[in-house]
Design an enzyme around this catalytic site. Structure first.
Site, PDB file in Angstrom:
ATOM      1  N   GLU A 144      -3.693  -4.588   0.364  1.00  0.00           N
ATOM      2  CA  GLU A 144      -3.795  -5.693   1.341  1.00  0.00           C
ATOM      3  C   GLU A 144      -4.475  -5.422   2.372  1.00  0.00           C
ATOM      4  O   GLU A 144      -3.459  -6.686   3.522  1.00  0.00           O
ATOM      5  CB  GLU A 144      -2.252  -6.249   1.359  1.00  0.00           C
ATOM      6  N   HIS A 167      11.176 -18.324   6.795  1.00  0.00           N
ATOM      7  CA  HIS A 167      11.610 -17.256   7.810  1.00  0.00           C
ATOM      8  C   HIS A 167      10.296 -16.829   8.633  1.00  0.00           C
ATOM      9  O   HIS A 167      10.763 -15.230   8.646  1.00  0.00           O
ATOM     10  CB  HIS A 167      11.751 -15.980   6.613  1.00  0.00           C
ATOM     11  N   HIS A 192      16.829 -16.494   3.288  1.00  0.00           N
ATOM     12  CA  HIS A 192      16.682 -15.435   3.951  1.00  0.00           C
ATOM     13  C   HIS A 192      17.439 -14.847   4.870  1.00  0.00           C
ATOM     14  O   HIS A 192      17.956 -15.525   4.568  1.00  0.00           O
ATOM     15  CB  HIS A 192      14.793 -14.785   4.629  1.00  0.00           C
ATOM     16  N   GLU A 229       2.500 -10.535  12.667  1.00  0.00           N
ATOM     17  CA  GLU A 229       1.739  -9.647  11.508  1.00  0.00           C
ATOM     18  C   GLU A 229      -0.361  -9.914  11.663  1.00  0.00           C
ATOM     19  O   GLU A 229      -0.507  -8.973  11.480  1.00  0.00           O
ATOM     20  CB  GLU A 229       1.633 -10.422  10.894  1.00  0.00           C
TER      21      GLU A 229
HETATM   22  C1  UD1 Z   1       9.823  -9.016   8.345  1.00  0.00           C
HETATM   23  C2  UD1 Z   1       8.294  -8.515   8.363  1.00  0.00           C
HETATM   24  C3  UD1 Z   1       7.391  -9.889   8.353  1.00  0.00           C
HETATM   25  C4  UD1 Z   1       7.822 -10.184   6.540  1.00  0.00           C
HETATM   26  C5  UD1 Z   1       9.224 -10.547   6.049  1.00  0.00           C
HETATM   27  C6  UD1 Z   1       9.694 -10.401   4.797  1.00  0.00           C
HETATM   28  C7  UD1 Z   1       7.493  -8.021  10.614  1.00  0.00           C
HETATM   29  C8  UD1 Z   1       7.394  -7.735  12.138  1.00  0.00           C
HETATM   30  N1  UD1 Z   1       8.105  -9.137   9.834  1.00  0.00           N
HETATM   31  O1  UD1 Z   1      10.574  -9.858   9.109  1.00  0.00           O
HETATM   32  O2  UD1 Z   1       6.392  -9.839   8.414  1.00  0.00           O
HETATM   33  O3  UD1 Z   1       7.068 -11.293   6.361  1.00  0.00           O
HETATM   34  O4  UD1 Z   1      10.095  -9.669   7.209  1.00  0.00           O
HETATM   35  O5  UD1 Z   1      10.799 -11.033   4.746  1.00  0.00           O
HETATM   36  O6  UD1 Z   1       8.125  -6.445  10.024  1.00  0.00           O
HETATM   37  N2  UD1 Z   1      17.879  -8.987   7.425  1.00  0.00           N
HETATM   38  C9  UD1 Z   1      19.021  -8.204   6.647  1.00  0.00           C
HETATM   39  N3  UD1 Z   1      18.769  -7.593   5.260  1.00  0.00           N
HETATM   40  C10 UD1 Z   1      17.904  -8.208   4.262  1.00  0.00           C
HETATM   41  C11 UD1 Z   1      16.965  -8.108   5.346  1.00  0.00           C
HETATM   42  C12 UD1 Z   1      17.040  -8.708   6.628  1.00  0.00           C
HETATM   43  O7  UD1 Z   1      20.348  -8.622   7.092  1.00  0.00           O
HETATM   44  O8  UD1 Z   1      17.928  -7.358   3.593  1.00  0.00           O
HETATM   45  C13 UD1 Z   1      18.179  -9.639   8.640  1.00  0.00           C
HETATM   46  C14 UD1 Z   1      18.847  -8.837   9.884  1.00  0.00           C
HETATM   47  O9  UD1 Z   1      19.451  -9.492  10.249  1.00  0.00           O
HETATM   48  C15 UD1 Z   1      17.040  -7.970  10.273  1.00  0.00           C
HETATM   49  C16 UD1 Z   1      16.675  -9.604  10.471  1.00  0.00           C
HETATM   50  O10 UD1 Z   1      17.333 -10.140   8.968  1.00  0.00           O
HETATM   51  O11 UD1 Z   1      17.162  -7.835  11.569  1.00  0.00           O
HETATM   52  C17 UD1 Z   1      15.182  -9.198  10.330  1.00  0.00           C
HETATM   53  O12 UD1 Z   1      14.770  -8.736   9.818  1.00  0.00           O
HETATM   54  P1  UD1 Z   1      13.500  -8.189  10.536  1.00  0.00           P
HETATM   55  O13 UD1 Z   1      12.366  -7.660   9.177  1.00  0.00           O
HETATM   56  O14 UD1 Z   1      12.974  -7.699  11.687  1.00  0.00           O
HETATM   57  O15 UD1 Z   1      11.776  -9.476  10.375  1.00  0.00           O
HETATM   58  P2  UD1 Z   1      12.115 -10.445   8.816  1.00  0.00           P
HETATM   59  O16 UD1 Z   1      12.162 -11.832   9.609  1.00  0.00           O
HETATM   60  O17 UD1 Z   1      12.721 -10.095   8.145  1.00  0.00           O
HETATM   61  N1  UDP Z   2      11.759 -13.554  -2.974  1.00  0.00           N
HETATM   62  C1  UDP Z   2      12.980 -12.655  -3.910  1.00  0.00           C
HETATM   63  N2  UDP Z   2      13.419 -13.306  -3.709  1.00  0.00           N
HETATM   64  C2  UDP Z   2      13.714 -14.669  -2.450  1.00  0.00           C
HETATM   65  C3  UDP Z   2      12.504 -14.918  -2.234  1.00  0.00           C
HETATM   66  C4  UDP Z   2      11.709 -14.452  -1.880  1.00  0.00           C
HETATM   67  O1  UDP Z   2      12.333 -11.661  -4.423  1.00  0.00           O
HETATM   68  O2  UDP Z   2      14.676 -15.198  -2.569  1.00  0.00           O
HETATM   69  C5  UDP Z   2       9.295 -12.860  -3.145  1.00  0.00           C
HETATM   70  C6  UDP Z   2       8.677 -13.887  -3.683  1.00  0.00           C
HETATM   71  O3  UDP Z   2       8.869 -13.879  -4.751  1.00  0.00           O
HETATM   72  C7  UDP Z   2       7.290 -12.892  -2.445  1.00  0.00           C
HETATM   73  C8  UDP Z   2       8.558 -12.120  -1.793  1.00  0.00           C
HETATM   74  O4  UDP Z   2       9.318 -11.797  -2.391  1.00  0.00           O
HETATM   75  O5  UDP Z   2       7.063 -12.299  -3.719  1.00  0.00           O
HETATM   76  C9  UDP Z   2       7.322 -12.594  -0.332  1.00  0.00           C
HETATM   77  O6  UDP Z   2       9.019 -12.106   0.701  1.00  0.00           O
HETATM   78  P1  UDP Z   2       9.131 -12.767   1.841  1.00  0.00           P
HETATM   79  O7  UDP Z   2       8.739 -14.235   1.691  1.00  0.00           O
HETATM   80  O8  UDP Z   2      10.258 -12.370   2.901  1.00  0.00           O
HETATM   81  O9  UDP Z   2       7.854 -11.946   2.597  1.00  0.00           O
HETATM   82  P2  UDP Z   2       6.156 -13.019   3.268  1.00  0.00           P
HETATM   83  O10 UDP Z   2       5.448 -12.480   1.596  1.00  0.00           O
HETATM   84  O11 UDP Z   2       6.168 -14.194   4.170  1.00  0.00           O
HETATM   85  O12 UDP Z   2       5.705 -11.571   4.217  1.00  0.00           O
END
Ligand code: UD1
Ligand code: UDP
Length: 382
Positions: free
Chosen positions: A120, A210, A243, A134
């Site tokens: 990607e 998110h 999220h 990002e």
């Molecule tokens: C991250 C990515 C973003 C992507 C997103 C997908 C970076 C900087 N950002 O953002 O590009 O779009 O993931 O969803 O890498 N948490 C949980 N359990 C989980 C996942 C997350 O509790 O399974 C909570 C935690 O408190 C964590 C917070 O979510 O600290 C944020 O997670 P983080 O990976 O920092 O950022 P995202 O906003 O998820």
């Molecule tokens: N997705 C999922 N469950 C959810 C929300 C999103 O499986 O409850 C999937 C969605 O279909 C897509 C991916 O997660 O394939 C997108 O992830 P997210 O929106 O967290 O991150 P981004 O694409 O913005 O980086």
């Protein structure tokens, strides 16, 4: 024959969805020894994807903490990758997209003088604050990578503008490969409420939100607009798998709780999500992945962001940028909900992001790079 050892590295839900089919493709091929390392930047949301694809990582850095900062994630991933690369000694590291895991994974491989392939590659907004962080992550990875797997022609053109022309392959996006394995006709949701929704007579709007650059006022505007949509259009049902980020949880519950037709639910497993998308009326999202998936399923998308690095579906007419102002978001949603012609203009399947063969092309390109194949893969024709 000496096998080429290829390590896939990923950590968040979207990376896992887009890398799992590739990890499985590599594992299938006799010319590769496939190794998988997860940073677990996400935990539950990552594990759910690993389960669905039946993928067992060889290494797990388990870095997730609640409310983790960008510096903490990056340094924990970088440190953790040191030991993994030392032990596994892969011939190539494959990272995906633009997260902190992506950047740290690529940087760690570079420090170990291991070639990097970027899946990607070439997405750009040219605004370093959006998406934050990002846009900068993917540019930095572009500078490090030796192989660049671009989903679309415009992604490849972006790299060419940065003088990156060697090792560039036009492959399509692996998310379309994933989508082809998950969507089925008679899907049964594990959540009874999703089975009970009336997808024919009601208008089910699938919502996600998110992004970090939307934290604060933009997110408040988005949530307020969503509630107005539900209030104004009694035929709508809003389904929002929230999220797990605490910031997002707080905002969603503060503005959207206690409405009979707004359903705030836990994150869905990827098969549930794809099948819900296939059945919904339209999508409102700031997600990157949903902008690619929904057009392939013929669902109109309003993007809750100021700009997008995915202009292809906007050009194809299935995605519109709605921005982050309450009034504009509401008006654009209202137009789609009340004007059938406008809706029909957007609701046609367009697949600018892939044909389901991206993983195969990437594996072929890696084989060609290592001299295991005589010809490079045929390009994705978007
Ligand atoms: C991250 C990515 C973003 C992507 C997103 C997908 C970076 C900087 N950002 O953002 O590009 O779009 O993931 O969803 O890498 N948490 C949980 N359990 C989980 C996942 C997350 O509790 O399974 C909570 C935690 O408190 C964590 C917070 O979510 O600290 C944020 O997670 P983080 O990976 O920092 O950022 P995202 O906003 O998820
Ligand atoms: N997705 C999922 N469950 C959810 C929300 C999103 O499986 O409850 C999937 C969605 O279909 C897509 C991916 O997660 O394939 C997108 O992830 P997210 O929106 O967290 O991150 P981004 O694409 O913005 O980086």
């Amino acid at each position: 024959m000496n096998k080429v050892k290829v390590m896939t590295v990923f950590g968040t839900r979207p990376e896992a969805i887009k890398m799992a089919p590739l990890a499985l493709e590599l594992a299938k091929r006799p010319e590769f020894e496939a190794v998988c390392c997860v940073t677990a930047q996400h935990r539950e949301m990552l594990d759910s994807v690993l389960d669905i694809f039946g993928l067992r990582p060889d290494y797990d850095l388990n870095v997730m903490e609640p409310r983790q900062t960008l510096s903490t994630i990056t340094s924990k991933c970088l440190n953790g990758m040191d030991g993994v690369l030392e032990a596994a000694k892969p011939d190539l590291v494959l990272v995906h997209g633009d997260t902190s895991t992506t950047f740290a994974g690529a940087l760690a491989a570079f420090y170990h003088k291991i070639p990097v392939g970027h899946v990607e590659a070439g997405l750009r907004t040219y605004d370093k604050w959006s998406p934050f962080p990002e846009e900068v992550n993917r540019k930095l990875v572009g500078a490090i990578a030796d192989l660049h797997f671009c989903p679309t022609v415009s992604n490849r053109n972006n790299l060419a503008q940065e003088n990156i022309t060697n090792g560039v392959f036009l492959t399509g996006n692996t998310v379309i490969d994933a989508l082809q394995t998950t969507v089925v006709k008679d899907f049964h949701f594990s959540d009874v409420n999703l089975n009970r929704l009336d997808y024919i007579n009601q208008k089910v709007i699938l919502v996600t939100c998110h992004r970090r650059e939307n934290y604060g006022q933009p997110m408040t505007n988005i949530m307020t607009a969503l509630r107005r949509v539900a209030d104004t259009f009694p035929e709508t049902e809003l389904v929002y798998p929230v999220h797990l980020s605490p910031v997002v949880q707080e905002a969603a519950h503060k503005y959207l709780d206690n409405h009979p037709r707004i359903h705030l639910i836990a994150p869905l497993s990827v098969d549930e999500m794809h099948n819900l998308m296939a059945r919904c009326h339209m999508v409102m999202t700031d997600s990157g992945g949903l902008q690619e998936e929904a057009p392939a399923l013929g669902k109109p998308v309003l993007v809750l962001r100021r700009e997008t690095e995915r202009p292809e579906a906007v050009a194809a007419g299935t995605v519109r940028l709605a921005g982050v102002e309450e009034e504009t978001i509401f008006q654009m949603a209202a137009q789609l909900l009340s004007n059938r012609e406008e809706y029909d203009k957007m609701a046609h399947a367009a697949n600018p992001y892939g044909d389901g063969r991206a993983c195969c092309r990437i594996a072929d390109a890696v084989a060609w790079h290592f001299g295991l194949r005589e010809t490079p893969p045929e390009e994705f024709k978007g």
